[in-house]
Design a protein around this motif. Structure first.
Motif, PDB file in Angstrom:
ATOM      1  N   PHE A 135       0.754  -1.276   0.090  1.00  0.00           N
ATOM      2  CA  PHE A 135      -0.223  -0.002   0.099  1.00  0.00           C
ATOM      3  C   PHE A 135       0.870   1.082  -0.141  1.00  0.00           C
ATOM      4  O   PHE A 135       2.017   1.085   0.485  1.00  0.00           O
ATOM      5  N   ARG A 136       0.494   2.378  -0.447  1.00  0.00           N
ATOM      6  CA  ARG A 136       0.780   3.698  -0.675  1.00  0.00           C
ATOM      7  C   ARG A 136      -0.041   4.406   0.108  1.00  0.00           C
ATOM      8  O   ARG A 136      -1.094   4.737  -0.434  1.00  0.00           O
ATOM      9  N   LEU A 137       0.368   5.155   1.219  1.00  0.00           N
ATOM     10  CA  LEU A 137      -0.572   6.353   2.079  1.00  0.00           C
ATOM     11  C   LEU A 137       0.087   7.472   2.069  1.00  0.00           C
ATOM     12  O   LEU A 137       0.972   7.946   2.429  1.00  0.00           O
ATOM     13  N   PRO A 138      -0.501   8.357   0.937  1.00  0.00           N
ATOM     14  CA  PRO A 138      -0.076   9.806   0.985  1.00  0.00           C
ATOM     15  C   PRO A 138      -0.193  10.460   2.131  1.00  0.00           C
ATOM     16  O   PRO A 138      -1.134  10.118   2.960  1.00  0.00           O
ATOM     17  N   TRP A 139       0.745  11.427   2.521  1.00  0.00           N
ATOM     18  CA  TRP A 139       0.620  12.124   3.821  1.00  0.00           C
ATOM     19  C   TRP A 139      -0.536  12.545   4.060  1.00  0.00           C
ATOM     20  O   TRP A 139      -1.261  12.717   5.108  1.00  0.00           O
ATOM     21  N   GLY A 140      -1.340  13.327   3.191  1.00  0.00           N
ATOM     22  CA  GLY A 140      -2.376  13.921   3.328  1.00  0.00           C
ATOM     23  C   GLY A 140      -3.567  13.019   3.662  1.00  0.00           C
ATOM     24  O   GLY A 140      -4.763  13.345   4.102  1.00  0.00           O
ATOM     25  N   PRO A 158       9.196   7.840  23.546  1.00  0.00           N
ATOM     26  CA  PRO A 158      10.223   7.105  24.496  1.00  0.00           C
ATOM     27  C   PRO A 158      10.469   5.754  24.225  1.00  0.00           C
ATOM     28  O   PRO A 158      11.306   4.784  24.365  1.00  0.00           O
ATOM     29  N   THR A 159       9.493   4.834  23.595  1.00  0.00           N
ATOM     30  CA  THR A 159       9.326   3.625  23.153  1.00  0.00           C
ATOM     31  C   THR A 159       9.781   3.392  21.699  1.00  0.00           C
ATOM     32  O   THR A 159       9.804   2.221  21.167  1.00  0.00           O
ATOM     33  N   SER A 160       9.730   4.420  21.049  1.00  0.00           N
ATOM     34  CA  SER A 160       9.763   4.479  19.658  1.00  0.00           C
ATOM     35  C   SER A 160       8.841   3.492  18.983  1.00  0.00           C
ATOM     36  O   SER A 160       8.990   2.620  17.864  1.00  0.00           O
ATOM     37  N   THR A 161       7.662   3.678  19.249  1.00  0.00           N
ATOM     38  CA  THR A 161       6.548   2.826  18.910  1.00  0.00           C
ATOM     39  C   THR A 161       5.512   4.063  18.261  1.00  0.00           C
ATOM     40  O   THR A 161       5.203   4.985  18.697  1.00  0.00           O
ATOM     41  N   CYS A 162       4.573   3.737  17.146  1.00  0.00           N
ATOM     42  CA  CYS A 162       3.712   4.686  16.403  1.00  0.00           C
ATOM     43  C   CYS A 162       2.800   3.586  15.665  1.00  0.00           C
ATOM     44  O   CYS A 162       3.084   2.475  15.194  1.00  0.00           O
ATOM     45  N   PHE A 163       1.411   4.278  15.735  1.00  0.00           N
ATOM     46  CA  PHE A 163       0.390   3.495  14.735  1.00  0.00           C
ATOM     47  C   PHE A 163       0.021   4.740  13.862  1.00  0.00           C
ATOM     48  O   PHE A 163      -0.387   5.720  14.334  1.00  0.00           O
ATOM     49  N   VAL A 164       0.221   4.403  12.419  1.00  0.00           N
ATOM     50  CA  VAL A 164      -0.230   5.254  11.546  1.00  0.00           C
ATOM     51  C   VAL A 164      -1.499   4.670  11.046  1.00  0.00           C
ATOM     52  O   VAL A 164      -1.748   3.644  10.183  1.00  0.00           O
ATOM     53  N   PRO A 169      -7.616  -0.822   7.911  1.00  0.00           N
ATOM     54  CA  PRO A 169      -6.510  -1.769   8.556  1.00  0.00           C
ATOM     55  C   PRO A 169      -5.687  -2.047   7.396  1.00  0.00           C
ATOM     56  O   PRO A 169      -4.235  -2.226   7.661  1.00  0.00           O
ATOM     57  N   ALA A 170      -6.005  -2.129   6.023  1.00  0.00           N
ATOM     58  CA  ALA A 170      -5.118  -2.659   5.064  1.00  0.00           C
ATOM     59  C   ALA A 170      -4.240  -1.490   4.606  1.00  0.00           C
ATOM     60  O   ALA A 170      -3.210  -1.620   3.717  1.00  0.00           O
ATOM     61  N   ARG A 171      -4.576  -0.144   5.258  1.00  0.00           N
ATOM     62  CA  ARG A 171      -3.664   1.091   4.803  1.00  0.00           C
ATOM     63  C   ARG A 171      -3.103   1.552   6.090  1.00  0.00           C
ATOM     64  O   ARG A 171      -2.845   2.795   6.301  1.00  0.00           O
ATOM     65  N   SER A 172      -3.139   0.681   7.042  1.00  0.00           N
ATOM     66  CA  SER A 172      -2.284   1.263   8.247  1.00  0.00           C
ATOM     67  C   SER A 172      -0.963   0.507   8.642  1.00  0.00           C
ATOM     68  O   SER A 172      -0.969  -0.588   8.091  1.00  0.00           O
TER      69      SER A 172
END
Length: 153
Positions: free
Chosen positions: A84-89, A99-105, A110-113
């Protein structure tokens, strides 16, 4: 091929030690069974299962995945092309723990996260240079879409 300004972050197995341990213990159990017991079926099958499962984890196609970050989008690619490709916009929200270097985009689906699993995150994979990847994501997403937390639960 990534754009010249793109950064690439490869997926890697999180439990390499456990997988290699499974291969080693399974191989030793299989060898000991053949030597001492003449190849008794249950211990031999158990040893073979350890070797097969550990090897399958280490050779998983998931370790050919990579996250590509450029000025336009976040992209996840595999051996067979772009997942998948997710444009920033199009990013709905980013929940991040520096602090834990964790993130959820959150890409809205769900297929684009993407989950970048940091310290303590329940994921079977890791991503190289997690702090760098999290910093790149936070630098490209609009500040109003970012929620910073101490830890992702």
């Amino acid at each position: 091929m990534p754009a010249p300004s793109a950064r690439v972050f490869r997926f890697k197995p999180r439990f390499r030690g456990l997988a290699w341990g499974s291969v080693g213990v399974g191989g030793a159990l299989g060898a000991a069974t053949i030597a001492a017991l003449g190849g008794a079926l249950l211990p031999l099958a158990t040893g073979a299962l350890g070797v097969v499962l550990g090897s399958a984890y280490l050779m998983s196609p998931a370790w050919r995945l990579e996250v590509v970050i450029d000025d336009d989008a976040l992209e996840v690619r595999g051996a067979k092309g772009t997942k998948f490709r997710l444009p920033w916009g199009d990013v709905v929200k980013v929940v991040a723990s520096k602090p834990t270097s964790t993130c959820f985009v959150d890409g809205g689906d769900p297929a684009r996260s993407l989950l970048v699993p940091g310290v303590g995150a329940p994921a079977p994979y890791d991503i190289e240079d997690r702090p760098g990847l999290v910093a790149e994501i936070l630098a490209h997403v609009a500040p109003e879409k970012i929620q910073e937390v101490a830890r992702l639960h």
